[in-house]
Design an enzyme around this catalytic site. Structure first.
Site, PDB file in Angstrom:
ATOM      1  N   LYS A  82       3.481 -11.097   3.106  1.00  0.00           N
ATOM      2  CA  LYS A  82       4.642 -11.466   2.312  1.00  0.00           C
ATOM      3  C   LYS A  82       5.913 -11.559   3.156  1.00  0.00           C
ATOM      4  O   LYS A  82       5.969 -11.108   4.300  1.00  0.00           O
ATOM      5  CB  LYS A  82       4.831 -10.461   1.164  1.00  0.00           C
ATOM      6  CG  LYS A  82       3.814 -10.670   0.053  1.00  0.00           C
ATOM      7  CD  LYS A  82       4.106  -9.809  -1.170  1.00  0.00           C
ATOM      8  CE  LYS A  82       3.159 -10.180  -2.321  1.00  0.00           C
ATOM      9  NZ  LYS A  82       3.384  -9.323  -3.507  1.00  0.00           N
ATOM     10  N   ARG A  96      -4.468  -5.036  -2.013  1.00  0.00           N
ATOM     11  CA  ARG A  96      -4.756  -6.435  -2.377  1.00  0.00           C
ATOM     12  C   ARG A  96      -4.346  -7.304  -1.190  1.00  0.00           C
ATOM     13  O   ARG A  96      -3.175  -7.374  -0.847  1.00  0.00           O
ATOM     14  CB  ARG A  96      -3.987  -6.827  -3.635  1.00  0.00           C
ATOM     15  CG  ARG A  96      -4.245  -8.249  -4.115  1.00  0.00           C
ATOM     16  CD  ARG A  96      -3.440  -8.545  -5.383  1.00  0.00           C
ATOM     17  NE  ARG A  96      -3.662  -9.901  -5.877  1.00  0.00           N
ATOM     18  CZ  ARG A  96      -2.986 -10.976  -5.469  1.00  0.00           C
ATOM     19  NH1 ARG A  96      -2.011 -10.858  -4.568  1.00  0.00           N
ATOM     20  NH2 ARG A  96      -3.265 -12.168  -5.961  1.00  0.00           N
TER      21      ARG A  96
END
Length: 273
Positions: A221, A255
């Site tokens: 991210k 995740r």
């Protein structure tokens, strides 16, 4: 700490990995990468071999500013591929990343085992009722607004306090509906700026107050690649570093796009227990 997936009790006292499978053309890292069933099945097999306990399948991009698509379009992307995956891997534990109750219901009918809702029911008031009827685990994430406007909604008086209060309310609501297994996701990057993401990671253990499994999704991210001044494709090392910190601060599920590397982080940290 266990969750029940299609009659199988999964022990989360040792951390588990959830592999990401995006069926969207516009996801921030792997959008459009898996265009046909052969590519999808190959990737699923790789993630399972590399150590994934769960595969999270999404057909609606939730990256900031992503295009909104209809429920029918989401189902068209998701359901045929879901059917193929379960046909080839009948024992697989699939999580479906959707905030729509009709998509959730259709996915579970095809064999999905978990619903992963970025809005924790805020974008579809029927979601918790449907999940309770389906009797499956429910991942509820913290987010304000929608993927289209969440970047403008990063104002908090006390981030950790507000996130904890949000989950207290959501877990109470889920209990009232009769949902047995909940997992909380603090929502890194969702209505949070870079500094807030790091604050949330630093104080992640504050969420253990809820005595509920914690899922962390920080894979590749912007909180990583903006700091390092790189791009998502070069953010694997940074992902491993922050996944290590997340596990040390109480995460139960990682995740990730890169299952092998996350599994290795878990394996190495286990040597200190």
């Amino acid at each position: 700490m266990h969750i029940n997936c299609k009659g199988n009790l999964i022990d989360l006292s040792s951390p588990k990995v959830m592999g990401i499978l995006n069926l969207t053309p516009d996801s921030f890292y792997d959008g459009g990468k898996y265009k046909n069933p052969t590519e999808v099945l190959k990737q699923v097999e790789k993630m399972l071999t590399d150590g994934a306990t769960f595969i999270d399948v999404g057909a609606y991009s939730s990256r900031p500013g992503a295009d909104h698509i209809s429920e029918e379009k989401e189902k068209q992307r998701l359901l045929p591929i879901l059917n193929e995956i379960i046909k080839h891997f009948p024992d697989i534990h699939i999580s479906v990343d959707t905030f729509r109750s009709s998509v959730a219901s259709a996915a579970v009918s095809e064999g999905a085992a978990i619903i992963n809702d970025i809005s924790a029911g805020n974008l579809d008031t029927d979601m918790m009722k449907v999940v309770a009827q389906l009797q499956i685990p429910y991942i509820m994430m913290h987010m304000k607004g929608t993927p289209q406007n969440m970047k403008k909604m990063t104002s908090y008086s006390d981030l950790i306090e507000e996130v904890n209060f949000y989950f207290s309310e959501k877990l109470h609501q889920a209990k009232q509906y009769g949902i047995n297994d909940c997992i909380i996701d603090p929502g890194f990057g969702f209505a949070k700026n870079t500094a807030q993401n790091y604050q949330l990671l630093q104080y992640l253990n504050a969420l253990q107050f809820h005595q509920t499994p914690i899922l962390v999704g920080i894979s590749r991210k912007s909180m990583i690649y903006k700091i390092l001044e790189t791009k998502p494709s070069e953010a694997l090392n940074g992902t491993s570093v922050l996944n290590t910190i997340a596990l040390q601060n109480g995460a139960h599920i990682l995740r990730v796009h890169d299952v092998k590397e996350a599994s290795e982080v878990i394996q190495l940290l286990a040597q200190f227990n």
